[in-house]
Write a protein that holds these residues in place. Structure first.
Motif, PDB file in Angstrom:
ATOM      1  N   GLU A  17       2.192  -6.159  -6.844  1.00  0.00           N
ATOM      2  CA  GLU A  17       2.430  -5.100  -5.537  1.00  0.00           C
ATOM      3  C   GLU A  17       3.045  -3.770  -6.383  1.00  0.00           C
ATOM      4  OE1 GLU A  17       4.359  -5.993  -1.732  1.00  0.00           O
ATOM      5  OE2 GLU A  17       6.117  -4.991  -2.707  1.00  0.00           O
ATOM      6  N   ASN A  18       2.573  -2.674  -5.840  1.00  0.00           N
ATOM      7  CA  ASN A  18       3.194  -1.449  -6.312  1.00  0.00           C
ATOM      8  C   ASN A  18       2.652  -0.250  -5.288  1.00  0.00           C
ATOM      9  OD1 ASN A  18       0.586   0.510  -6.730  1.00  0.00           O
ATOM     10  ND2 ASN A  18       0.257  -1.241  -8.193  1.00  0.00           N
ATOM     11  N   SER A  19       3.632   0.760  -5.221  1.00  0.00           N
ATOM     12  CA  SER A  19       3.522   1.855  -4.011  1.00  0.00           C
ATOM     13  C   SER A  19       2.916   3.063  -4.599  1.00  0.00           C
ATOM     14  CB  SER A  19       4.940   2.074  -3.616  1.00  0.00           C
ATOM     15  OG  SER A  19       5.847   2.268  -4.496  1.00  0.00           O
ATOM     16  N   LEU A  20       2.371   3.021  -5.921  1.00  0.00           N
ATOM     17  CA  LEU A  20       1.782   4.121  -6.515  1.00  0.00           C
ATOM     18  C   LEU A  20       0.751   5.187  -5.563  1.00  0.00           C
ATOM     19  CD1 LEU A  20       1.594   3.131 -10.159  1.00  0.00           C
ATOM     20  CD2 LEU A  20       3.220   4.774  -9.236  1.00  0.00           C
ATOM     21  N   GLY A  21       0.089   4.236  -4.734  1.00  0.00           N
ATOM     22  CA  GLY A  21      -0.809   4.988  -3.947  1.00  0.00           C
ATOM     23  C   GLY A  21      -0.278   5.443  -2.975  1.00  0.00           C
ATOM     24  N   GLY A  22       0.859   5.486  -2.500  1.00  0.00           N
ATOM     25  CA  GLY A  22       1.640   6.159  -1.092  1.00  0.00           C
ATOM     26  C   GLY A  22       1.888   4.863  -0.408  1.00  0.00           C
ATOM     27  N   GLY A  23       1.362   3.901  -0.588  1.00  0.00           N
ATOM     28  CA  GLY A  23       1.803   2.572   0.461  1.00  0.00           C
ATOM     29  C   GLY A  23       1.816   1.195  -0.592  1.00  0.00           C
ATOM     30  N   ASP A  24       2.071   0.207   0.025  1.00  0.00           N
ATOM     31  CA  ASP A  24       2.149  -1.014  -0.850  1.00  0.00           C
ATOM     32  C   ASP A  24       0.968  -1.609  -0.846  1.00  0.00           C
ATOM     33  OD1 ASP A  24       5.050  -0.703  -0.967  1.00  0.00           O
ATOM     34  OD2 ASP A  24       5.655  -2.008   0.475  1.00  0.00           O
ATOM     35  N   THR A  25       0.596  -1.895  -2.102  1.00  0.00           N
ATOM     36  CA  THR A  25      -0.799  -2.485  -2.412  1.00  0.00           C
ATOM     37  C   THR A  25      -0.530  -3.594  -2.824  1.00  0.00           C
ATOM     38  OG1 THR A  25      -1.836  -0.248  -2.776  1.00  0.00           O
ATOM     39  CG2 THR A  25      -2.902  -2.275  -3.520  1.00  0.00           C
ATOM     40  N   THR A  26      -0.985  -4.959  -2.477  1.00  0.00           N
ATOM     41  CA  THR A  26      -0.677  -6.403  -3.041  1.00  0.00           C
ATOM     42  C   THR A  26      -2.118  -6.789  -3.659  1.00  0.00           C
ATOM     43  OG1 THR A  26       1.013  -6.447  -1.897  1.00  0.00           O
ATOM     44  CG2 THR A  26       0.066  -8.293  -2.858  1.00  0.00           C
ATOM     45  N   GLU A  27      -2.110  -7.481  -4.676  1.00  0.00           N
ATOM     46  CA  GLU A  27      -3.226  -7.880  -4.979  1.00  0.00           C
ATOM     47  C   GLU A  27      -3.246  -9.366  -6.038  1.00  0.00           C
ATOM     48  OE1 GLU A  27      -7.180  -5.560  -6.502  1.00  0.00           O
ATOM     49  OE2 GLU A  27      -5.947  -5.849  -8.269  1.00  0.00           O
ATOM     50  N   THR A  28      -4.085 -10.101  -5.943  1.00  0.00           N
ATOM     51  CA  THR A  28      -4.025 -11.442  -6.767  1.00  0.00           C
ATOM     52  C   THR A  28      -4.871 -11.359  -7.964  1.00  0.00           C
ATOM     53  OG1 THR A  28      -3.255 -12.692  -5.033  1.00  0.00           O
ATOM     54  CG2 THR A  28      -3.966 -13.936  -6.906  1.00  0.00           C
ATOM     55  N   LEU A  29      -4.522 -11.690  -8.942  1.00  0.00           N
ATOM     56  CA  LEU A  29      -5.588 -11.832 -10.438  1.00  0.00           C
ATOM     57  C   LEU A  29      -5.281 -12.977 -10.978  1.00  0.00           C
ATOM     58  CD1 LEU A  29      -7.496 -10.489 -12.499  1.00  0.00           C
ATOM     59  CD2 LEU A  29      -5.349  -9.907 -13.529  1.00  0.00           C
ATOM     60  N   LYS A  30      -6.428 -13.701 -11.161  1.00  0.00           N
ATOM     61  CA  LYS A  30      -6.408 -14.975 -11.950  1.00  0.00           C
ATOM     62  C   LYS A  30      -7.500 -14.811 -13.146  1.00  0.00           C
ATOM     63  CE  LYS A  30      -5.355 -18.215  -8.265  1.00  0.00           C
ATOM     64  NZ  LYS A  30      -5.859 -19.466  -7.473  1.00  0.00           N
ATOM     65  N   THR A  31      -7.159 -15.105 -14.403  1.00  0.00           N
ATOM     66  CA  THR A  31      -7.983 -14.655 -15.487  1.00  0.00           C
ATOM     67  C   THR A  31      -7.291 -15.539 -16.840  1.00  0.00           C
ATOM     68  OG1 THR A  31      -8.881 -13.009 -16.751  1.00  0.00           O
ATOM     69  CG2 THR A  31      -6.658 -12.728 -16.271  1.00  0.00           C
ATOM     70  N   CYS A  32      -8.186 -15.310 -18.094  1.00  0.00           N
ATOM     71  CA  CYS A  32      -7.793 -15.876 -19.307  1.00  0.00           C
ATOM     72  C   CYS A  32      -7.158 -14.679 -19.797  1.00  0.00           C
ATOM     73  CB  CYS A  32      -9.215 -16.286 -19.998  1.00  0.00           C
ATOM     74  SG  CYS A  32     -10.122 -17.265 -19.214  1.00  0.00           S
ATOM     75  N   ILE A  33      -6.229 -15.055 -20.820  1.00  0.00           N
ATOM     76  CA  ILE A  33      -5.327 -14.108 -21.710  1.00  0.00           C
ATOM     77  C   ILE A  33      -4.934 -14.789 -23.193  1.00  0.00           C
ATOM     78  CG2 ILE A  33      -4.765 -12.754 -19.783  1.00  0.00           C
ATOM     79  CD1 ILE A  33      -1.736 -14.032 -20.172  1.00  0.00           C
ATOM     80  N   ALA A  34      -4.543 -13.849 -23.840  1.00  0.00           N
ATOM     81  CA  ALA A  34      -3.894 -14.438 -24.840  1.00  0.00           C
ATOM     82  C   ALA A  34      -2.488 -14.955 -24.670  1.00  0.00           C
ATOM     83  CB  ALA A  34      -4.213 -13.661 -26.161  1.00  0.00           C
ATOM     84  N   ALA A  35      -1.758 -15.932 -25.383  1.00  0.00           N
ATOM     85  CA  ALA A  35      -0.459 -16.413 -24.801  1.00  0.00           C
ATOM     86  C   ALA A  35       0.385 -15.311 -25.365  1.00  0.00           C
ATOM     87  CB  ALA A  35      -0.435 -17.554 -25.879  1.00  0.00           C
ATOM     88  N   SER A  36       0.133 -14.535 -26.396  1.00  0.00           N
ATOM     89  CA  SER A  36       1.243 -13.419 -26.615  1.00  0.00           C
ATOM     90  C   SER A  36       0.946 -12.196 -25.620  1.00  0.00           C
ATOM     91  CB  SER A  36       0.707 -12.736 -27.907  1.00  0.00           C
ATOM     92  OG  SER A  36      -0.479 -12.459 -28.119  1.00  0.00           O
ATOM     93  N   ASP A  37       0.023 -12.103 -24.683  1.00  0.00           N
ATOM     94  CA  ASP A  37       0.147 -11.252 -23.694  1.00  0.00           C
ATOM     95  C   ASP A  37       0.675 -11.716 -22.182  1.00  0.00           C
ATOM     96  OD1 ASP A  37      -1.019  -9.651 -25.448  1.00  0.00           O
ATOM     97  OD2 ASP A  37      -3.160 -10.077 -24.778  1.00  0.00           O
ATOM     98  N   CYS A  38       1.254 -12.844 -22.503  1.00  0.00           N
ATOM     99  CA  CYS A  38       1.764 -13.451 -21.049  1.00  0.00           C
ATOM    100  C   CYS A  38       3.044 -12.924 -20.754  1.00  0.00           C
ATOM    101  CB  CYS A  38       2.015 -14.918 -21.105  1.00  0.00           C
ATOM    102  SG  CYS A  38       2.675 -15.872 -19.815  1.00  0.00           S
TER     103      CYS A  38
END
Length: 209
Positions: free
Chosen positions: A51-72
């Protein structure tokens, strides 16, 4: 010869095997997607609610994906800076097939003052801001943080700098890695962190480094 061929086939199959993760992206808390084979350098499944407010209001989003363990960067994160800008997230990482199918919930925002203060500022198109004003920290935000790097908002790149209150987890954010939060990618080149001083003290301002 057949034993040698069998051994070679076993090795090739082992090299070809990979992790599968649920992949999806959706507004709000929660999304459901399909199993997706991860790339050769991706050994971890991620679930992230940001969640962030950079767009002027609160924006919430869910992401599911693959990553490298070092980026967790698993766990809860909160950063509050100047001009009413805040960033919050919760994430989990795992390394079994489809292990990121679970549900996560972003903790409610705690606006109760905790008696701590930090220098605060936020600047677009700059790699520094002075933090001449202070912010009363709330909830679990018990550290002062100073970050700078690059923002990617819908393909528009801009340098940024920020100071404010944060959770201790902000102290271990990786540098040079694209950190995703509700449509915004933060790539940090600096992240300085220290315990926040009490409002009754005159703690030193966080060093620019």
């Amino acid at each position: 010869m057949w034993e040698t061929l069998g051994l070679l086939l076993t090795v090739l199959l082992a090299r070809g095997s990979c992790l599968s993760c649920e992949t999806c992206i959706s507004p709000g808390e929660g999304c459901t997607g399909l199993a997706h084979p991860c790339g050769p350098n991706e050994d971890t499944c991620l679930t992230l609610i940001g969640e962030n407010s950079l767009g002027g209001g609160d924006t919430t989003e869910t992401l599911k994906t693959c990553i490298a363990a070092s980026d967790c960067y698993a766990g809860s994160l909160s950063i509050t800076t100047g001009a009413g800008v805040h960033i919050r997230s919760i994430s989990r990482c795992c390394q079994d097939d489809l292990c990121n199918q679970w549900a996560l919930n972003l903790p409610p925002m705690n606006l109760n003052p905790n008696g701590l203060r930090c220098p605060v500022c936020f600047a677009f198109d700059s790699d520094h801001c002075d933090g001449n004003e202070t912010l009363t920290c709330t909830g679990a935000d018990n550290h002062c943080v100073a970050v700078s790097g690059m923002l990617n908002i819908a393909g528009h790149l801009s340098p940024f700098a920020a100071r404010g209150c944060s959770t201790a987890t902000a102290c271990s954010l990786p540098l040079g890695v694209g950190l995703y939060s509700a449509g915004v990618i933060f790539t940090l080149d600096k992240a300085l962190c220290s315990p926040a001083p009490n409002t009754s003290s005159h703690g030193k301002k966080l060093s620019e480094g």
